[in-house]
Design a protein around this motif. Structure first.
Motif, PDB file in Angstrom:
ATOM      1  N   HIS A 100       0.849  -1.154  -0.054  1.00 41.67           N
ATOM      2  CA  HIS A 100       0.083  -0.013   0.174  1.00 41.67           C
ATOM      3  C   HIS A 100       0.689   1.403  -0.016  1.00 41.67           C
ATOM      4  CE1 HIS A 100       0.711  -0.589   4.206  1.00 41.67           C
ATOM      5  NE2 HIS A 100       0.312   0.550   4.678  1.00 41.67           N
ATOM      6  N   HIS A 137       1.358   3.860   2.233  1.00 37.97           N
ATOM      7  CA  HIS A 137       1.766   4.648   3.333  1.00 37.97           C
ATOM      8  C   HIS A 137       3.126   4.978   3.378  1.00 37.97           C
ATOM      9  CE1 HIS A 137      -2.121   3.610   5.667  1.00 37.97           C
ATOM     10  NE2 HIS A 137      -2.053   4.617   5.152  1.00 37.97           N
ATOM     11  N   ASP A 188       5.511   4.606   5.129  1.00 39.35           N
ATOM     12  CA  ASP A 188       6.505   3.786   5.854  1.00 39.35           C
ATOM     13  C   ASP A 188       7.213   2.892   5.033  1.00 39.35           C
ATOM     14  OD1 ASP A 188       4.022   3.319   6.804  1.00 39.35           O
ATOM     15  OD2 ASP A 188       4.706   1.581   7.793  1.00 39.35           O
ATOM     16  N   HIS A 189       6.175   2.309   3.682  1.00 39.37           N
ATOM     17  CA  HIS A 189       6.353   1.351   2.897  1.00 39.37           C
ATOM     18  C   HIS A 189       7.110   1.752   1.603  1.00 39.37           C
ATOM     19  CE1 HIS A 189       3.943  -1.628   5.266  1.00 39.37           C
ATOM     20  NE2 HIS A 189       3.441  -0.264   5.887  1.00 39.37           N
ATOM     21  N   HIS A 226      -7.596  -0.673   5.984  1.00 40.25           N
ATOM     22  CA  HIS A 226      -6.379   0.003   6.652  1.00 40.25           C
ATOM     23  C   HIS A 226      -6.329   1.150   5.821  1.00 40.25           C
ATOM     24  CE1 HIS A 226      -2.609   0.820   8.258  1.00 40.25           C
ATOM     25  NE2 HIS A 226      -2.027   0.858   7.283  1.00 40.25           N
ATOM     26  N   ASP A 241      -0.123  -4.031   5.854  1.00 32.99           N
ATOM     27  CA  ASP A 241      -0.726  -3.589   7.194  1.00 32.99           C
ATOM     28  C   ASP A 241      -2.263  -4.044   7.499  1.00 32.99           C
ATOM     29  OD1 ASP A 241       1.867  -2.749   7.587  1.00 32.99           O
ATOM     30  OD2 ASP A 241       1.181  -0.594   7.713  1.00 32.99           O
TER      31      ASP A 241
HETATM   32 ZN   LIG Z   1      -0.184   1.331   6.594  1.00 37.97          ZN
END
Ligand SMILES: [Zn+2]
Ligand SMILES: [Zn+2]
Length: 221
Positions: free
Chosen positions: A69, A71, A73-74, A145, A164
């Motif tokens: 996804h 976000h 942090d990924h 999420h 996540d």
């Molecule tokens: Zn996430």
């Protein structure tokens, strides 16, 4: 440090390594075919580019990144791989977050510099991604999420990357933009808990688990 420490699954041709990268310890998957000198990444958080040099063999080239996804942090190192011509895959609903990460950092008031990464291929629910005839990835869309969260099931090696959505004994948070508790729980039950019980679950963060163990996950009852 020897790379075998990070080995999670293997068959005659393909090996899956997982290591933690970035400020909130994202699990990054490195799926390598040493014979073909090629590798596919699951997510590219900050630090993934550096980690790829120690985990993968020196003559292995990263050819694709599959983003669970969008976000922050990924995705932090995505652009570094993209500069080398790597093919990038994500769900259409999270493509915008990866191509325009400033939208996320502004909305969440994050003081993080994210560099855009172009997405080449949009994945839809139930797509099968076939990478150069050596890796088949069954993709399952599990929103709730993030809007465009995908799980990547590597049937041949009995592993699923859940981003996540599903974690060991818990589930992803659903209070962020695009979040929805009932969608998330329904998606996990329908599209993950129906996988073979001995499948190794590799979440976006934290410890690995199995489908069998997560059948008693307290958030899914
Ligand atoms: Zn996430
Ligand atoms: Zn995350």
């Amino acid at each position: 440090m020897h790379r075998s420490k990070f080995l999670v699954a293997s068959d005659e041709e393909v090996q899956i390594f997982v290591t933690k990268c970035g400020p909130i310890d994202n699990n990054v998957g490195f799926i390598e075919n040493a014979k073909r000198h090629e590798a596919v990444l699951i997510d590219a958080p900050f630090g993934a580019f550096e980690a790829s040099k120690s985990i993968l063999l020196p003559d292995t080239k990263v050819i694709a990144i599959l983003f669970t996804h969008g976000h922050w942090d990924h995705v932090g190192d995505g652009h570094m791989f993209k500069n080398l011509g790597v093919q990038t895959y994500a769900h259409g609903l999270d493509k915008l977050l990866i191509e325009h990460p400033e939208l996320v950092t502004m909305a969440m008031r994050l003081d993080i510099d994210l560099i855009p990464c172009k997405i080449d291929v949009e994945i839809k629910d139930n797509d099968t991604v076939n990478i150069n005839e050596w890796l088949e990835v069954f993709c399952r869309w599990i929103p709730g999420h993030a809007a465009g969260d995908l799980a990547f099931y590597i049937k041949s090696l009995g592993c699923v990357f859940t981003g996540d959505t599903l974690f060991k004994d818990t589930i992803g948070r659903f209070d962020l933009p695009g979040g929805d508790e009932s969608l998330l729980i329904a998606g996990i039950k329908e599209k993950l808990l129906t996988l073979p019980q001995n499948t190794t679950v590799i979440p976006g963060h934290g410890n690995f688990t199995t489908i069998l163990k997560e059948k008693s996950n307290p958030y899914l009852h």
